[in-house]
Design an enzyme around this catalytic site. Structure first.
Site, PDB file in Angstrom:
ATOM      1  N   ASN A   1      84.602  64.306  44.333  1.00 21.06           N
ATOM      2  CA  ASN A   1      83.259  63.980  43.750  1.00 21.06           C
ATOM      3  C   ASN A   1      82.133  63.927  44.727  1.00 21.06           C
ATOM      4  O   ASN A   1      81.078  63.033  44.807  1.00 21.06           O
ATOM      5  CB  ASN A   1      83.076  62.788  42.810  1.00 21.06           C
ATOM      6  CG  ASN A   1      83.434  61.624  43.708  1.00 21.06           C
ATOM      7  OD1 ASN A   1      84.099  61.398  44.715  1.00 21.06           O
ATOM      8  ND2 ASN A   1      83.156  60.414  42.860  1.00 21.06           N
TER       9      ASN A   1
ATOM     10  N   ASN B   1      84.960  50.913  38.169  1.00 22.22           N
ATOM     11  CA  ASN B   1      85.549  51.786  37.098  1.00 22.22           C
ATOM     12  C   ASN B   1      86.902  52.335  37.414  1.00 22.22           C
ATOM     13  O   ASN B   1      86.873  52.963  38.447  1.00 22.22           O
ATOM     14  CB  ASN B   1      84.515  52.972  36.822  1.00 22.22           C
ATOM     15  CG  ASN B   1      85.149  53.463  35.554  1.00 22.22           C
ATOM     16  OD1 ASN B   1      85.443  52.962  34.743  1.00 22.22           O
ATOM     17  ND2 ASN B   1      84.341  54.892  35.606  1.00 22.22           N
TER      18      ASN B   1
ATOM     19  N   HIS C   1      87.097  57.644  48.543  1.00 20.65           N
ATOM     20  CA  HIS C   1      85.770  58.465  48.700  1.00 20.65           C
ATOM     21  C   HIS C   1      85.291  58.282  49.821  1.00 20.65           C
ATOM     22  O   HIS C   1      84.996  57.145  50.249  1.00 20.65           O
ATOM     23  CB  HIS C   1      85.103  57.850  47.644  1.00 20.65           C
ATOM     24  CG  HIS C   1      85.609  57.901  46.006  1.00 20.65           C
ATOM     25  ND1 HIS C   1      85.349  58.849  45.382  1.00 20.65           N
ATOM     26  CD2 HIS C   1      86.554  57.110  45.287  1.00 20.65           C
ATOM     27  CE1 HIS C   1      86.064  58.929  44.033  1.00 20.65           C
ATOM     28  NE2 HIS C   1      86.850  57.848  44.095  1.00 20.65           N
TER      29      HIS C   1
ATOM     30  N   ASP D   1      91.121  53.612  45.983  1.00 18.53           N
ATOM     31  CA  ASP D   1      89.661  54.105  45.325  1.00 18.53           C
ATOM     32  C   ASP D   1      88.601  53.240  46.079  1.00 18.53           C
ATOM     33  O   ASP D   1      87.481  52.856  45.536  1.00 18.53           O
ATOM     34  CB  ASP D   1      89.871  53.304  43.865  1.00 18.53           C
ATOM     35  CG  ASP D   1      88.686  54.076  42.779  1.00 18.53           C
ATOM     36  OD1 ASP D   1      87.942  54.890  43.447  1.00 18.53           O
ATOM     37  OD2 ASP D   1      88.434  53.756  41.800  1.00 18.53           O
TER      38      ASP D   1
ATOM     39  N   ARG E   1      82.491  60.255  50.646  1.00 14.96           N
ATOM     40  CA  ARG E   1      81.415  60.593  50.304  1.00 14.96           C
ATOM     41  C   ARG E   1      80.557  61.760  51.372  1.00 14.96           C
ATOM     42  O   ARG E   1      79.547  62.370  50.711  1.00 14.96           O
ATOM     43  CB  ARG E   1      80.499  59.407  50.570  1.00 14.96           C
ATOM     44  CG  ARG E   1      80.771  58.252  50.004  1.00 14.96           C
ATOM     45  CD  ARG E   1      80.758  58.466  48.446  1.00 14.96           C
ATOM     46  NE  ARG E   1      80.984  56.995  47.747  1.00 14.96           N
ATOM     47  CZ  ARG E   1      81.477  56.919  46.584  1.00 14.96           C
ATOM     48  NH1 ARG E   1      81.821  57.967  45.843  1.00 14.96           N
ATOM     49  NH2 ARG E   1      81.619  55.749  45.992  1.00 14.96           N
TER      50      ARG E   1
END
Lengths: 360, 462
Positions: free
Chosen positions: B105, B291, B73, B318, B75
Site C-alpha cells: 500500500n 487496525n 509497511h 504490521d 511507506r
C-alpha cells in the site's frame, strides 16, 4: 476539579457541589441584575466544531452572567475548515490567554485530548463530544429532576441526591451522548435508570451499564416512572435500517398521546416528561406531551444556564482562587438578602457549604 | 561509520564464542563469506578462518536465525515523510530482522512489476535487510480487478506474497480467483480480514469499552466472517491462504478448525495484539488506534495460546509508522497503526517466553522459519548449521530497557509501548554474514555486488 470532561468520572461530592452551586446561580438569574463579578477579567472560549446554537448560547449566557470575557470560535468558516488541526487551534487559544475552553466536537474524546495533552493549559469543559458524553446536559437534567424530587418530598434541593427516583430514558441510546452522561450521573446520584430503545439503537456492551434495559416502553411505564426522558431520534437512521419506518418507531418507542394518557390511568400523577431538545415533534414525542404541564423542556433550558455558570465558576474560581470566590460570596450574600428563595445559608459561600455531602 | 567501500567485501569473519544456540547449549559459530562456516563447542585455532576472525564474546547471549517479518509497511515510494526503505530497514536490523516483506500500500501501489522492482532495488541499495516486496492483489487496492500477479511473480522482485493489506479483498469471487491464480507460481494471498460493511467508520473494538467511549465499534465478527469464508474458499480451490494480523479468539477457533480439516492456511499475530487491550482506548490517545483494533484480554490470551500451539504460525509486526501530525489529533481523525520492528522481539519475549508459553526454539519458528516458508524466502529462516547462510542474531535475554520512541531508527514515533520497560535486546545482527548491528548499535549495511542491484531475488543469481 480541573476539567469537566465526563460524568462517568464525576464523584458524588463534585456532582452535588455543582448542583448546589447551580441553585445559587439560579437565584442570580432571578435578580433584576443577572450578573456576578466572579469571573471578571477571565476569558472563556466557546470552541464549537459542530453547530449547536442552543448549547453555545447557554454557555455564553452563563459566562457573561459571571462577567467573563467570551470568545465564540465556530470551526465552520474558520481556519479549522481550512485544515488547521485541533492541536494548532488549541495552541492558538492558549497563546491568546484562554482560561477556559468550552468545546463541542463531533469526535468522541476530543475534550479529553485537550485536557490530556500539553497543547493548552486552560480548564476544559466538554459541551458534547461525538457519541461519548455531554456532562452539562446530564447535570442540568439532574438539577431539574432534583428540584422536582425534592419538591415532592418537601425537602430542600441543596445537598440532596436522587435516591429512589425511577428514571426511564427512551430513544437512540447508541448515538446519544446525553444518554451516556445521564446513565453515569444518575447512577452516582442514586436514581434507578431504565433505558428503553429498539435493540438496534443500544450499544453492544450496554448490559454492563449500571441500569436496566427494556425494549418495551409501555411495560416500563407500567412498572412506574418518575421521570420520562425522551431522546432525539434522527429520522435518517431509518435509511441505515436501525428501524423500518419513522411511524413504526413512533408507535413502539415514541411518547405519544396514548402514553401521555397512560400516565394518568397508571396513577403516575407526578411523572415529569423531559427532552434535551431540539425535539422532533411527532417522532419521539407528541406535541401534547411536549406541551403538557408534565413537560420540563423549558425548565431544562433555564436550568442549563445555572448549571453551566456553576461549572465555569467552580473550574475557574474554585478552591484555589480565593479572591474570585470572595467576590462571589460578597455578591451572593447581597443577593441572598434581596432574594427570598435563595437559601441564605448556602448562598454565603459556595465553597463552604457541602461538608455534609460525604455521608451520601 | 566506516567507509562503505571498505565493506565492499562485507568485512571478514566473525567468531561468536559461547552463544546459547536457540536457547540450548553454548556453542561457537564461525561466520565467514556469508555462511556459517563452522559450529562447535569450542572451535579451535586449526579450524580454517578462526585465527583471522573477529571474536565476539557471546556468553549469556542467545543465537537465533535472523527474524523475517511477513508484514511491514516501509511507506516508500510515496510517503517518505512517514518512513523510507532506508529508515525502516535500519529499524528492522536493530530489531533483529534480516528480511522484511514490504506491504503493497505505497503510492503508487505496488501492483506492477515496475513498482515491486523499485522497492527491491531500494532495499538492496540500503543493504540492512532483505526487502521482499509484497504485490497488491488488485489494481490500486481497489478490489475490482486483479493486478498483474504473474508479472510481479516473474519480475526481479520474485513476488510470492500478494496482499491488499489495509483493505480486505471482500468480493468473494475476486478472492476466489486470486487464490486460484497464485497457484500458478506458488504464491500466497495474505488477507486483511475485515468485512467492510460491518466496519464502516469503525474506530475501536466493539464491546464494553466502545459502548462507554462512544467510539464506533469494529466487531470481532467482521474479521471472523471473512476468515471463515476464506478458509472455505482456500479449501475449495486448493490454494494457499495467509491470514494477516489475527486479533480475536473467534478467529483462532476458525483457523484451528480449518487446519484440522487440512486447509492450507497460515496465520499471523502482531506483537501488540499479544499484549495490549482495548482498555487503552479509554485515554483517547490515538497511539493505541490500530487496525484491526486492540481487543479484550480474553482475545489476548487466546492469541497467545494459539501462537504457542501452532494454530497461529507467525508473528508479523504490521509495523506502520505515521508522521506525528497523524497521531496528535482527535481519535477519529487519527491514522491507524503502530510501529513494531524495534520492539517485536522484546514484546514476544515478554508475552510468550517469560510467561512460559514458548522457548527460544519456538521463537525462532514463529519469527523466522515459518515466515520465511510462507514468503518462500529461500536463504532465510534456516538452521544455525555449518554451510547455511549466515543470517544470525544474538540476543541478550537478560537485558531490560525502556522504550523511547524518539530514540528509534524508524521515523515513526507511534509506539504503543513508549515508557514501558521491556526485556531482551538485540546485540548483533548478521545479514548474509555481515554485521549490520554490533553492540546493539547499527554497524554498516551489507553491500550487494553491483550487478545484484539489478539482479534477481535474494539467494538466486540469474
Amino acid at each position: 476539579m480541573r476539567h469537566l470532561l465526563s460524568t462517568e468520572d464525576l464523584s458524588l461530592h463534585n456532582a452535588i457541589r455543582i448542583l448546589d452551586t447551580a441553585e445559587e446561580m439560579a437565584a442570580v438569574g432571578e435578580r433584576e441584575v443577572k450578573k456576578l463579578p466572579a469571573l471578571r477579567g477571565r476569558t472563556v472560549v466557546n470552541l464549537f466544531f459542530e453547530d449547536s446554537t442552543r448549547t453555545r448560547i447557554s454557555f455564553e449566557a452563563a459566562a457573561k452572567r459571571l462577567s467573563a470575557d467570551v470568545i465564540n470560535f465556530a470551526a465552520k468558516g474558520s481556519s479549522v475548515s481550512k485544515g488547521e488541526s485541533l492541536k494548532d487551534t488549541a495552541q492558538t487559544l492558549a497563546a491568546m490567554g484562554a482560561d477556559a475552553v468550552v468545546i463541542r466536537h463531533w469526535a468522541s474524546g476530543a475534550p479529553h485530548r485537550l485536557a490530556a495533552t500539553d497543547w493548552i493549559d486552560a480548564a476544559v469543559i466538554n459541551a458534547g463530544d461525538g457519541t461519548h458524553e455531554h456532562p452539562t446536559q446530564a447535570l442540568l437534567d439532574a438539577f431539574t429532576m432534583r428540584r422536582h424530587w425534592s419538591k415532592l418530598a418537601g425537602t430542600p434541593s441543596a445537598g440532596a441526591d436522587l435516591k429512589g427516583m425511577r428514571v426511564a430514558i427512551a430513544g437512540d441510546v447508541l448515538h446519544s451522548r446525553v444518554a451516556r452522561s445521564n446513565v453515569w450521573l444518575l447512577r452516582t446520584l442514586g436514581a434507578e435508570v431504565t433505558l428503553v430503545a429498539p435493540p438496534t439503537l443500544l450499544p453492544i456492551g450496554v448490559e454492563k451499564w449500571p441500569c436496566a434495559v427494556s425494549f418495551d416502553l409501555d411495560e416500563t411505564l407500567a412498572q412506574g416512572v418518575d421521570a420520562m426522558m425522551m431522546l432525539r431520534v434522527q429520522g435518517e437512521r431509518m435509511n441505515a435500517s436501525f428501524f423500518p419506518t419513522t411511524r413504526e418507531y413512533s408507535r413502539r418507542w415514541g411518547f405519544d398521546d396514548n402514553r401521555l394518557r397512560a400516565l394518568d390511568s397508571l396513577g403516575l400523577k407526578d411523572t415529569i416528561i423531559m427532552h434535551p431538545g431540539p425535539m422532533n415533534r411527532g417522532l419521539e414525542i407528541s406535541a401534547a406531551a411536549a406541551d403538557s404541564p408534565r413537560s420540563t423542556v423549558l425548565a431544562q433550558v433555564r436550568n442549563g444556564v445555572s448549571v453551566r455558570m456553576a461549572a465555569l465558576y467552580l473550574l475557574l474560581s474554585g478552591e484555589n482562587r480565593e479572591p474570585a470566590a470572595a467576590a462571589v460570596s460578597a455578591s451572593a450574600a447581597a443577593s441572598a438578602a434581596a432574594s427570598s428563595d435563595a437559601p441564605a445559608a448556602h448562598a454565603a459561600n459556595p465553597n463552604l457549604t457541602y461538608s455534609h455531602q460525604e455521608s451520601h | 561509520m566506516a567507509d562503505q567501500h571498505q565493506n565492499a567485501d562485507n568485512s571478514g569473519a566473525h567468531l561468536i564464542r559461547g552463544a546459547s544456540i536457540l536457547g540450548g547449549a553454548a556453542e561457537d559459530l564461525l561466520i565467514r563469506d556469508g555462511v556459517i562456516a563452522a559450529r562447535g563447542r569450542h572451535l579451535d585455532a586449526d579450524v580454517a578462518g578462526v585465527r583471522e576472525a573477529t571474536v565476539i564474546d557471546a556468553a549469556g547471549l542467545v543465537a537465533l536465525p535472523g527474524m523475517v517479518d511477513i508484514h511491514t509497511h516501509l511507506r516508500e515510494p510515496g510517503r517518505e515523510d512517514a518512513e523510507t526503505v532506508e529508515t525502516g530497514t535500519r529499524a528492522a536490523a536493530l530489531g533483529g530482522y534480516t528480511a522484511v516483506h514490504a506491504m503493497a500500500n505505497s503510492t503508487p501501489v505496488a501492483d506492477t512489476a515496475g513498482v515491486v522492482e523499485q522497492v527491491l532495488t531500494l532495499g538492496r541499495t540500503a543493504g540492512w535487510v532483505d526487502v521482499r516486496p509484497v504485490g497488491a492483489v488488485t489494481v490500486g487496492l481497489a478490489g475490482e480487478q486483479l493486478a498483474e500477479l504473474g508479472a510481479m511473480a516473474d519480475s526481479r522482485a520474485h513476488v510470492r506474497v500478494f496482499s491488499d493489506d489495509g483493505i480486505c479483498v471482500h468480493d468473494p469471487v475476486l478472492m476466489r480467483r486470486a487464490l486460484e491464480y497464485v497457484k500458478a507460481f506458488d504464491g500466497v494471498v495474505a488477507q486483511h480480514a475485515q468485512e467492510p460493511r460491518l466496519t464502516a467508520g469503525a474506530q475501536m473494538n466493539e464491546g464494553e469499552v466502545s459502548a462507554v467511549l462512544g467510539l464506533a465499534g469494529w466487531p470481532a465478527v467482521a474479521e471472523e466472517s471473512i476468515i471463515a469464508r476464506d478458509v472455505l474458499l482456500a479449501q475449495h480451490v486448493g490454494s494457499r491462504l495467509h491470514v494477516c494480523h489475527v486479533s480475536t479468539a473467534g478467529s483462532v477457533e476458525i483457523i484451528r478448525w480449518a487446519k484440522s480439516r487440512g486447509v492450507n492456511v497460515t496465520a499471523e499475530v502482531t506483537p501488540h495484539h499479544l499484549w495490549l487491550t482495548d482498555e487503552l482506548a479509554r485515554s483517547y490517545d490515538p497511539v493505541y488506534k490500530v487496525n484491526p483494533p486492540l481487543r479484550t484480554d480474553a482475545d489476548v490470551q487466546a492469541l497467545r495460546a494459539a501462537l504457542a500451539d501452532g494454530t497461529i504460525d507467525v508473528v508479523g509486526t504490521d509495523h506502520a509508522p505515521h508522521p506525528s501530525e497523524h497521531k496528535e489529533c482527535e481519535w477519529a481523525q487519527a491514522a491507524m497503526g503502530m510501529t513494531g520492528l524495534e520492539t517485536a522481539l522484546s514484546v514476544v519475549q515478554h508475552t510468550m517466553i517469560e510467561t512460559g508459553l514458548m522457548g527460544w526454539e519456538d521463537f525462532a519458528r514463529v519469527t523466522s522459519t515459518a515466515p520465511a516458508a510462507i514468503g518462500r524466502v529461500q536463504d532465510q529462516g534456516r538452521p544455525l548449521e555449518a554451510g547455511e547462510p549466515a543470517n544470525v542474531i544474538l540476543v541478550d535475554p537478560a537485558a531490560r530497557w525502556t522504550v523511547d520512541p524518539s530514540k528509534m531508527a524508524t521515523m515513526g514515533r507511534n509506539s504503543p509501548f513508549a515508557g514501558r520497560e521491556l526485556p531482551g535486546k538485540v546485540v548483533a545482527t548478521f545479514f548474509k554474514g555481515h554485521p549490520t548491528v554490533l553492540d546493539g548499535k547499527l554497524n554498516t549495511p551489507y553491500r550487494w555486488p553491483v550487478d545484484a542491484l539489478d539482479a534477481g531475488p535474494a539467494g538466486r543469481r540469474p
